[in-house]
Scaffold this motif. Structure first.
Motif, short mmCIF file in Angstrom:
data_model
loop_
_atom_site.label_atom_id
_atom_site.label_comp_id
_atom_site.label_asym_id
_atom_site.label_seq_id
_atom_site.Cartn_x
_atom_site.Cartn_y
_atom_site.Cartn_z
N ASP A 129 0.82 -1.21 0.00
CA ASP A 129 0.00 0.00 0.00
C ASP A 129 0.86 1.27 0.00
O ASP A 129 1.97 1.28 0.54
CB ASP A 129 -0.90 0.02 1.23
N VAL A 130 0.33 2.32 -0.59
CA VAL A 130 0.94 3.65 -0.54
C VAL A 130 -0.13 4.64 -0.11
O VAL A 130 -1.32 4.40 -0.29
CB VAL A 130 1.55 4.09 -1.90
N LEU B 59 -1.42 6.19 10.14
CA LEU B 59 -0.52 5.04 10.17
C LEU B 59 -0.08 4.71 11.60
O LEU B 59 0.12 3.54 11.93
CB LEU B 59 0.70 5.33 9.30
N TRP C 55 5.27 5.96 1.40
CA TRP C 55 5.25 4.58 1.84
C TRP C 55 6.40 4.38 2.81
O TRP C 55 7.23 5.27 3.01
CB TRP C 55 5.32 3.62 0.64
N TYR D 58 2.54 -0.92 4.63
CA TYR D 58 2.94 0.14 3.69
C TYR D 58 4.41 0.02 3.29
O TYR D 58 4.95 0.94 2.68
CB TYR D 58 2.65 1.51 4.30
#
Length: 153
Positions: free
Chosen positions: A3-4, A54, A90, A145
């Motif tokens: 994921d980004v 995050l 990321w 990520y």
């Protein structure tokens, strides 16, 4: 790549220097703003923890400190009214109490990165005044990520 996180940051008129382009110091501000959005405000699905972002699973009292930042500039970034900068972030490395965030910043979607950066972040526990060994929950969010390192010169 896994994921980004992608976001847009609008340049401000005060970001422009006498040469008519975005000043390098203000470019760092834009990178920091995108990183803060990623870490603390992003609506990640599935959520990384009880808070957004995050680092949503980090405990109260644990903050992040920038340990190092490397930035390579690849193209001039001119101010264009109502045209935001496009950022992709990321994680490129996960350590015991630190991690490195890779960033690409573009002036338009069909252009290559105007700059790339690698920012190492140390998780710091205010109560112990020492780095914080990340929990399994925080580590799992970061690893979701995790991707290749950004290409620095």
């Amino acid at each position: 790549m896994s994921d980004v996180f992608e976001c847009e940051i609008q340049a401000r008129l005060r970001d422009i220097n006498l040469g008519g382009h975005v000043d390098n110091v203000e470019a760092i501000r834009i990178l920091d703003e995108a990183r803060i959005l990623f870490h603390h405000h992003a609506d990640l699905q599935p959520p990384a923890g009880r808070r957004p972002g995050l680092l949503g699973a980090r405990p109260d009292g644990v903050v992040e400190l920038v340990g190092s930042q490397r930035v390579d500039y690849h193209a001039e970034m001119r101010y264009v009214a109502f045209q935001p900068f496009l950022l992709r972030l990321w994680v490129q490395r996960v350590g015991g109490s630190s991690f490195t965030v890779a960033t690409e910043m573009r002036v338009q979607a069909d252009h290559g990165p105007a700059l790339v950066a690698a920012t190492t972040v140390v998780l710091w526990d205010h109560a112990t005044q020492a780095s914080w060994a990340m929990s399994d929950d925080v580590r799992a969010a970061l690893q979701r990520y995790e991707g290749d390192p950004v290409a620095l010169r």
